[in-house]
Design a protein around this motif. Structure first.
Motif, PDB file in Angstrom:
ATOM      1  N   GLY B 140       0.941  -0.991  -0.092  1.00 19.92           N
ATOM      2  CA  GLY B 140      -0.219  -0.071   0.026  1.00 19.92           C
ATOM      3  C   GLY B 140       0.904   1.196   0.024  1.00 19.92           C
ATOM      4  N   TRP B 141       0.152   2.422   0.222  1.00 18.28           N
ATOM      5  CA  TRP B 141       1.053   3.543   0.239  1.00 18.28           C
ATOM      6  C   TRP B 141       2.132   3.661   1.243  1.00 18.28           C
ATOM      7  CZ3 TRP B 141       1.072   6.861  -3.789  1.00 18.28           C
ATOM      8  CH2 TRP B 141       0.099   6.761  -4.676  1.00 18.28           C
ATOM      9  N   SER B 142       1.846   2.894   2.206  1.00 16.96           N
ATOM     10  CA  SER B 142       2.730   2.841   3.492  1.00 16.96           C
ATOM     11  C   SER B 142       4.010   2.201   2.934  1.00 16.96           C
ATOM     12  CB  SER B 142       2.238   2.202   4.719  1.00 16.96           C
ATOM     13  OG  SER B 142       1.925   0.949   4.168  1.00 16.96           O
ATOM     14  N   SER B 143       4.118   1.495   1.940  1.00 12.01           N
ATOM     15  CA  SER B 143       5.279   0.884   1.655  1.00 12.01           C
ATOM     16  C   SER B 143       6.229   1.877   1.031  1.00 12.01           C
ATOM     17  CB  SER B 143       5.231  -0.159   0.586  1.00 12.01           C
ATOM     18  OG  SER B 143       4.102  -1.137   0.772  1.00 12.01           O
ATOM     19  N   LEU B 144       5.920   3.021   0.688  1.00  9.53           N
ATOM     20  CA  LEU B 144       6.864   3.904   0.368  1.00  9.53           C
ATOM     21  C   LEU B 144       8.046   4.234   1.383  1.00  9.53           C
ATOM     22  CD1 LEU B 144       4.777   6.394  -1.960  1.00  9.53           C
ATOM     23  CD2 LEU B 144       6.597   4.965  -2.663  1.00  9.53           C
ATOM     24  N   LEU B 145       7.806   4.002   2.660  1.00 10.63           N
ATOM     25  CA  LEU B 145       8.417   4.275   3.959  1.00 10.63           C
ATOM     26  C   LEU B 145       8.943   3.168   4.390  1.00 10.63           C
ATOM     27  CD1 LEU B 145       5.854   6.905   5.567  1.00 10.63           C
ATOM     28  CD2 LEU B 145       7.765   7.537   4.079  1.00 10.63           C
ATOM     29  N   ASP B 146       8.903   1.795   3.702  1.00  4.01           N
ATOM     30  CA  ASP B 146       9.220   0.923   4.343  1.00  4.01           C
ATOM     31  C   ASP B 146      10.506   0.288   3.556  1.00  4.01           C
ATOM     32  OD1 ASP B 146       9.759  -1.899   5.206  1.00  4.01           O
ATOM     33  OD2 ASP B 146       7.953  -2.790   4.248  1.00  4.01           O
ATOM     34  N   PRO B 147      11.755   0.302   4.300  1.00  5.53           N
ATOM     35  CA  PRO B 147      12.879   0.046   3.344  1.00  5.53           C
ATOM     36  C   PRO B 147      12.954  -1.253   3.008  1.00  5.53           C
ATOM     37  CG  PRO B 147      13.357   0.380   5.766  1.00  5.53           C
ATOM     38  CD  PRO B 147      11.947   0.827   5.652  1.00  5.53           C
ATOM     39  N   VAL B 148      12.438  -2.323   3.321  1.00  3.24           N
ATOM     40  CA  VAL B 148      12.488  -3.556   2.983  1.00  3.24           C
ATOM     41  C   VAL B 148      11.637  -3.566   1.486  1.00  3.24           C
ATOM     42  CG1 VAL B 148      11.883  -5.734   3.277  1.00  3.24           C
ATOM     43  CG2 VAL B 148      12.624  -4.733   5.205  1.00  3.24           C
ATOM     44  N   ALA B 149      10.497  -3.226   1.605  1.00  3.78           N
ATOM     45  CA  ALA B 149       9.742  -2.999   0.433  1.00  3.78           C
ATOM     46  C   ALA B 149      10.435  -2.219  -0.743  1.00  3.78           C
ATOM     47  CB  ALA B 149       8.291  -2.493   0.770  1.00  3.78           C
TER      48      ALA B 149
END
Lengths: 399, 301
Positions: B140-149
């Motif tokens: 989702g949009w939150s993945s933009l802040l997730d270093p792994v994703a």
């Protein structure tokens, strides 16, 4: 390979080879007018613009319950859309501030892009059934029918005949549009005629060479032929010859083994002719230019060397020394031989005469022909030289 | 605009925009110098370059292929120039001879080599596979802040972003000399600007943009974006700086509209499958050009 060139390897290969030769012949001759008009790349826009029409024709034929792969129908559709592309190029060039190259690029990419969109539509429409339209991108001669080959050969020859019939006004326009206009030739209409022929060739060649490479058949033979003649009608003939040969040899080679696609091989054979001409042409080739340059260089070095010898100056320059020695004018240690002395004296006399000529009242305009190499004996009559010599001796006495 | 959009569309959309703008920027100067078709030539000759790179390394990796493509572009420029000078052939014909022959050589090499195991074919080279550059690791949009994703982003995205940055920097740093050499070469020379070097720099920049974009989106977008947005912008204004901004806007708009129309357009008509995004982006840029050519404020000189 020999068998292929002699048309000995099967019916289909023979068909393809002859069809390609006819196509190459017509494309080469037609392309010459375009080449001489310096508008070669318009053909690139025209050929890419065939794609949407090709896909639309296929869809229409399928919608009407037909086969969709009927070559004549596909050719008609692609001709229509190439025509629209051509009109777009000339409209953009005439009505807007954009230059022709930008118009060509815009039409080429947009029409091709739209064609690709339509191709993906065709793929989804005929799900499960291979439409095979992709084969028109790069051409394909596998499974060419006799009627297809006849259509291609007849189309090529028709274009060739029309081009030859129109060759005089076309060439006039290609060389000097302004003059052509004063001769009552409608330049715009002739330009349109060239383009129509180009479009026809493109459409005819789609099946064999494919729409991306067909432009090569229009440009390369003409550029090759230009190396061999300065006379326009001969360039047209030679371009037809080179084009026909490329088509024939290329198709024959491609028939000898799998994995040798016809279109690219034809183009590469044409390119080989081009490179050979670029290197070997007697008038405009690189090799003859190098030979001419070397001869000139030798001439200048020898002359300067002889002048130095005549004034008893030593020659240091390596190439000059080498040339003098090889001509038997000096010995290995740099001392002039008897022959060297006489040649040097002759060179010095020639040089002195040129200088006298420059100060002469009524002959000095001839001194413009002094390029440091021409012998004055080739420019003046014996009487004039005698007069110069008199002047030289009187000047020397005065000193 | 939920998770599905981030997974399926965000990356290709961004890659498309970056590629379009990176090509449009140098395209402005090429257009004004009447060298627009360089983009066309480059995008044809990269095919033999990537095939040779594949044959040498035996794998489909980004860097060898980009090097191969750049090498092929260089060979093409040298060939065109030598044919033009040594053979006294006009530049259009010289380009036509070289790029068709090199493209033919590329197709032949491709047919001759065993590439059945890898994804390398002419169609791919022509219209890329923008749609397949999806971001599977996103939720989702939150993945933009997730270093792994973020690690799972398609590698084309950072590469294209970097290319755009480099092209933009080149345009910004060399703005004055680029502008001067484009409009008045003689005057630029009297100012001591290395005209030849600037021209070469421009062609090299264009080649870099073309090769990087080609890798991600195929050659159709490259040619279209080199020419259509700058040509459209040219008919909007007489100021170069404004023209650049217009071209950036047109390029980005073509990428967005084209991608959306290709992905969702057919659904509106009741079809089930998307059409080629690359082709649609080129089509949209052409439509914009057509509109501005009819009603644009500066469509005639």
């Amino acid at each position: 390979m020999i068998d292929a060139l002699l048309l000995q390897i099967g019916y289909n290969a023979t068909l393809v080879t002859l069809g390609s030769a006819a196509l190459g012949l017509a494309a080469g001759a037609t392309g010459t007018f375009l080449f001489l008009r310096k508008r070669s790349l318009v053909a690139d826009a025209v050929s890419h613009a065939t794609l949407p029409g090709l896909a639309l024709a296929f869809m229409l034929m399928v919608a009407l319950g037909g086969d969709g792969r009927n070559l004549a129908g596909l050719m008609f559709g692609s001709a229509l859309s190439a025509w629209v592309g051509l009109l777009s190029v000339s409209w953009l060039t005439r009505k807007t501030r954009l230059a022709e190259d930008a118009a060509i690029g815009a039409v080429l990419s947009v029409f091709f892009g739209f064609g690709i969109v339509l191709l993906t539509v065709v793929q989804t429409l005929s799900s499960g059934r291979q439409a095979g339209l992709e084969s028109f991108l790069l051409g394909s001669t596998a499974g060419m029918l006799f009627s297809d080959a006849m259509l291609i050969a007849a189309g090529g020859l028709t274009v060739l005949a029309s081009a030859l019939a129109l060759r005089r006004p076309l060439l006039l326009v290609a060389f000097d549009p302004g003059y052509a206009e004063t001769q009552g030739i409608n330049v715009q209409r002739m330009d349109l005629a060239i383009m129509t022929l180009v479009m026809a060739i493109t459409v005819v060649g789609l099946k064999v060479v494919g729409l991306i490479l067909i432009v090569a058949l229009l440009i390369i033979p003409a550029a090759t032929a230009r190396f061999w003649s300065n006379r326009a009608d001969r360039v047209v003939l030679l371009a037809g010859l080179f084009g026909g040969l490329s088509g024939y040899v290329g198709a024959a080679i491609s028939a000898t083994a799998p994995g040798l696609p016809t279109g690219p091989i034809i183009v590469l054979v044409g390119f080989a002719f081009f490179i050979a001409s670029l290197l070997l042409s007697p008038a405009r080739g690189i090799l003859s230019a190098v030979v001419r340059h070397r001869a000139y260089q030798r001439h200048v070095h020898l002359r300067q060397g002889l002048l130095s010898l005549a004034q008893n100056q030593p020659v240091y320059e390596a190439m000059t020394r080498c040339l003098l020695r090889r001509a038997g004018l000096v010995r290995a240690d740099g001392v002039p031989t008897a022959k060297g002395h006489s040649h040097a004296a002759a060179a010095l006399r020639d040089e002195t005469r040129w200088q006298a000529l420059r100060s002469s009242a009524h002959l000095s305009e001839l001194s413009a022909r002094d390029d440091g190499l021409t012998l004055i004996l080739d420019v003046l009559t014996p009487d004039q030289i005698a007069e110069l010599d008199r002047r030289i001796t009187s000047e020397q006495r005065a000193i | 605009m939920g998770a599905e959009f981030v997974i399926l569309s965000l990356a290709p959309l961004l890659i498309g925009i970056f590629a379009a703008v990176a090509c449009a920027l140098p395209g402005n100067f090429l257009l004004l110098r009447r060298q627009s078709l360089i983009g066309d030539a480059i995008s044809h000759v990269v095919l033999p370059g990537i095939v040779v790179a594949f044959l040498l390394t035996g794998q489909i990796a980004a860097w060898p292929m980009m090097l191969g493509a750049a090498g092929a572009a260089l060979v093409a420029v040298v060939l065109i120039e030598s044919i033009r000078r040594l053979g006294r052939v006009d530049v259009g014909a010289a380009m036509g001879v070289v790029f068709t022959s090199m493209f033919a050589a590329g197709v032949l090499l491709l047919e001759q080599s065993d590439t059945s195991s890898v994804h390398l074919d002419v169609e791919h080279a022509l219209y890329g596979n923008l749609e397949s550059l999806i971001w599977l690791d996103a939720t989702g949009w939150s993945s933009l802040l997730d270093p792994v994703a973020l690690q799972g982003l398609p590698p084309e995205l950072p590469r294209m972003a970097l290319t755009l940055l480099a092209v933009a920097c080149f345009t910004w740093i060399f703005w004055r000399p680029l502008k001067l050499t484009t409009f008045d070469e003689g005057f630029a020379r009297t100012l001591g600007i290395p005209v030849q070097l600037i021209s070469l720099g421009l062609v090299v920049t264009a080649a870099i943009a073309a090769v990087a974009a080609f890798d991600a989106v195929g050659s159709i977008i490259v040619i279209a974006m080199f020419i259509c947005p700058p040509a459209t912008a040219r008919m909007m204004t007489n100021r170069l700086s404004a023209q650049i901004w217009w071209s950036v806007a047109f390029a980005a708009l073509s990428a967005i509209l084209g991608y959306v129309l290709a992905g969702y357009g057919p659904l509106w008509f009741g079809a089930t499958d998307a059409v080629s995004a690359a082709g649609m982006i080129a089509t949209v840029s052409g439509l914009m050009l057509a509109v501005v050519a009819t009603i644009g404020p500066h469509r005639t000189a």
